[in-house]
Design an enzyme around this catalytic site. Structure first.
Site, PDB file in Angstrom:
ATOM      1  CE1 TYR A  53      45.987  41.255  41.061  1.00  0.00           C
ATOM      2  CE2 TYR A  53      47.734  39.312  41.184  1.00  0.00           C
ATOM      3  CZ  TYR A  53      46.797  39.661  40.525  1.00  0.00           C
ATOM      4  OH  TYR A  53      46.097  39.062  39.765  1.00  0.00           O
ATOM      5  N   GLY A 239      38.460  29.198  45.433  1.00  0.00           N
ATOM      6  CA  GLY A 239      38.125  28.739  46.636  1.00  0.00           C
ATOM      7  C   GLY A 239      37.076  27.551  45.844  1.00  0.00           C
ATOM      8  CB  THR A 242      39.204  24.227  48.411  1.00  0.00           C
ATOM      9  OG1 THR A 242      38.105  25.504  48.474  1.00  0.00           O
ATOM     10  CG2 THR A 242      40.134  25.031  47.248  1.00  0.00           C
ATOM     11  CE  LYS A 244      38.100  28.514  50.583  1.00  0.00           C
ATOM     12  NZ  LYS A 244      39.889  28.834  51.153  1.00  0.00           N
TER      13      LYS A 244
END
Length: 347
Positions: A53, A239, A242, A244
Site C-alpha cells: 500500500y 464504493g 454507496t 455514488k
C-alpha cells in the site's frame, strides 16, 4: 465497540477494523493521522495495512501507508493499545519493485518483508502477519474458476509456514493469517500446521459484500469448523455499494481515479444493476446505501471483523455508525431476493 477473539488466537480485535490503503495516495499523512485518532476514539483497536500500500500500487509510493502508521504510532504512543496487521505481497509481474522483484513467501523474502515493515511501522512486532495472496496459481481477484493452464512455480505452503514459524519464534510476529484464499488453500494451511507442528492461521482476509458473497460457497463452513476468523474487505465494493457512481458517474473514488484494469470486477454492468437495486432498497427504508451494505456485513455470523476504509472523516463516521443499525427481517429477505436474481456479480 465490541471486541472478539480472532479465530483461535489470543488477539482481541474490534468488530470494525480500520483499512488504510488510501493513506499515501488519496489521503495525506495528516489526514491519515486524523483517521487513526478518530477510529481509536470510536473504540477501534484493529488496523490493517500492507507492504504494497497505498493503492494504486506504484514504486514511488510503495510502503508509504505503513510509514504513515509508523509516524502515528510514534507520535501517539499508543502501540500497546493497537492490534496491528500487515501483509506480505505475493508474486506478481505488476509489482516488480517490491523487495527487488522477490515478492514471494520463501524464508529469505518473508524475513526481508517483515524487517522492512517493522522499520516503516516503527515497532518491533506485528500482531497479525498475513500473506496478501497465494504464491500458487489460484482463482482470485475476480477469477470465477480455477485454470490449470495458469500453473506456475510456487513456494510450498509447508515451507512458507516454516518460515513464518521462525518469525514467530523470533518475536517479530505474533499470529499469522492468509488473504484472498480458497477452501483448498485454507485446508492445506491447517493440515500442514497440524502435521508439522507449525503456526496455525488465525484469520482469512477475503472480499465479502453484497455483490460478492462467494465466501458462502465453501469457505464459510471450512472457517467455522476450523475456527478461522473472516476479515471482510471491500464491504462497499470499492464504493459501488454507496451508489455514488450511480448518482454521479464522475464521482471521486478508486473506480474513477485509477485505470479500469485495476478493478474490472467492480465495473461489470451486473454490479451496477445490483448496486442500483440495493440502493433503492436502502432509500425506500430511509437509510443510505452505504449504511445498508455495512449493517448487513456487520450482522453476518461468519464475519469476525469488517475492514472499512474512507477518504474523509465523514465517511469514516458513517461507516462506524452503521454498526449500531439492525436490519429487520423484511430487509434481509429483500436483500436475499436481489442476491438470488443477481448472484455474486463481483466474484
Amino acid at each position: 465497540m465490541e471486541k472478539i477473539k480472532l479465530g483461535g488466537s489470543d488477539l482481541d480485535v474490534s468488530k470494525v477494523c480500520l483499512g488504510t490503503m488510501t493513506f499515501g495516495e488519496q489521503n495525506s499523512e495528516a489526514e491519515a493521522h486524523s483517521q487513526l485518532d478518530y477510529a481509536q476514539e470510536r473504540g477501534i483497536n484493529f488496523i490493517d495495512t500492507a507492504e504494497m500500500y497505498p493503492v494504486m500500487p506504484r514504486a514511488e509510493t510503495q510502503g508509504r501507508t505503513e510509514s504513515y502508521i509508523g509516524t502515528w504510532l510514534k507520535k501517539s504512543g499508543k502501540r500497546s493499545e493497537v492490534i496491528l496487521a500487515t501483509k506480505a505481497a505475493g508474486p506478481s509481474r505488476g509489482i516488480s519493485w517490491i523487495r527487488n522483484g522477490g515478492s514471494d513467501f520463501d524464508a529469505a523474502n518473508l524475513k526481508l518483508a517483515v524487517d522492512r515493515s517493522l522499520q516503516r511501522l516503527q515497532t518491533d512486532y506485528i500482531d497479525l502477519y498475513q500473506l496478501h495472496w497465494p504464491s500458487r496459481n489460484a482463482p482470485i481477484f475476480g477469477s470465477i474458476s480455477f485454470d490449470p493452464e495458469k500453473e506456475r512455480p510456487h513456494v510450498a505452503i509447508e515451507d512458507t509456514l516454516a518460515a513464518l514459524g521462525d518469525l514467530v519464534k523470533s518475536g517479530k510476529i505474533r499470529q499469522i493469517g492468509v488473504s484472498n484464499e480458497t477452501p483448498w488453500g485454507v485446508s492445506e494451511f491447517i493440515k500442514q500446521s497440524e502435521q508439522r507442528g507449525l503456526p496455525r492461521i488465525a484469520s482469512i482476509q477475503n472480499a465479502y459484500n453484497l455483490v460478492n458473497r462467494s465466501f458462502e460457497t465453501g469457505l464459510d463452513e471450512v472457517c467455522y469448523r476450523e475456527n478461522i476468523g473472516l476479515l471482510a474487505y471491500s464491504p462497499l465494493a470499492f464504493g459501488q455499494l454507496t451508489a455514488k457512481y450511480l448518482d454521479d458517474p464522475k464521482a471521486q473514488g478508486r473506480l474513477t481515479k485509477f485505470p479500469p484494469n485495476w478493478s474490472p470486477r467492480y465495473l461489470r454492468p451486473s454490479v451496477f444493476e445490483a448496486s442500483r437495486q440495493y440502493a433503492e432498497l436502502a432509500r425506500t427504508h430511509g437509510m443510505t446505501p452505504a449504511t445498508l451494505a455495512l449493517a448487513w456485513c456487520y450482522s453476518r455470523w461468519l464475519v469476525a471483523s469488517t475492514i472499512v476504509g474512507a477518504t474523509t472523516l465523514a465517511q469514516l463516521q458513517e461507516n462506524i455508525d452503521a454498526l449500531s443499525v439492525r436490519l429487520p427481517d423484511e430487509i434481509i429477505s429483500a436483500i436475499n431476493a436481489i442476491h438470488a436474481r443477481i448472484t455474486n456479480p463481483a466474484q
